[in-house]
Design a protein around this motif. Sequence first.
Motif: not given
Length: 118
Positions: A57, A65, A67, A90-91, A93, A112
């Motif tokens: 993060y 964000g 991630y 991959t993220g 916000t 993940s």
Amino acid sequence: MATFADHDAYIAAAPEALRPLLDFVRARLAQALPDAQELIQYNMPGFAAQGLVIAGYGAFSKQCGLYVSKGAISAYSDDIAAAGLKASKTGVTFSPTRPMSEDLIAALALASRKELGV
């Protein structure tokens, strides 16, 4: 650019308005990934297991964000959109006016981890 020794130092250096969000994300990731280790990699805080970063993060000037793996973002793309959040490969916000729910943080972290096989 500052370098950070740990998550506490990273959060302390973040914009004041974002610190509560970062604390929230850190706590939720720690809860969802209880056996993962906190680390700083590429000058950002994250959680890893077996040498692989599961989730990270970060804070920017007006937003934060989270991630995770590409598969986690794909698996929860509808939930991310329904929450009104923006995602990259991959993220995700989020901001103080549009935070991410603790359920979505946990779901992304666990997806993940599953994709990474750790």
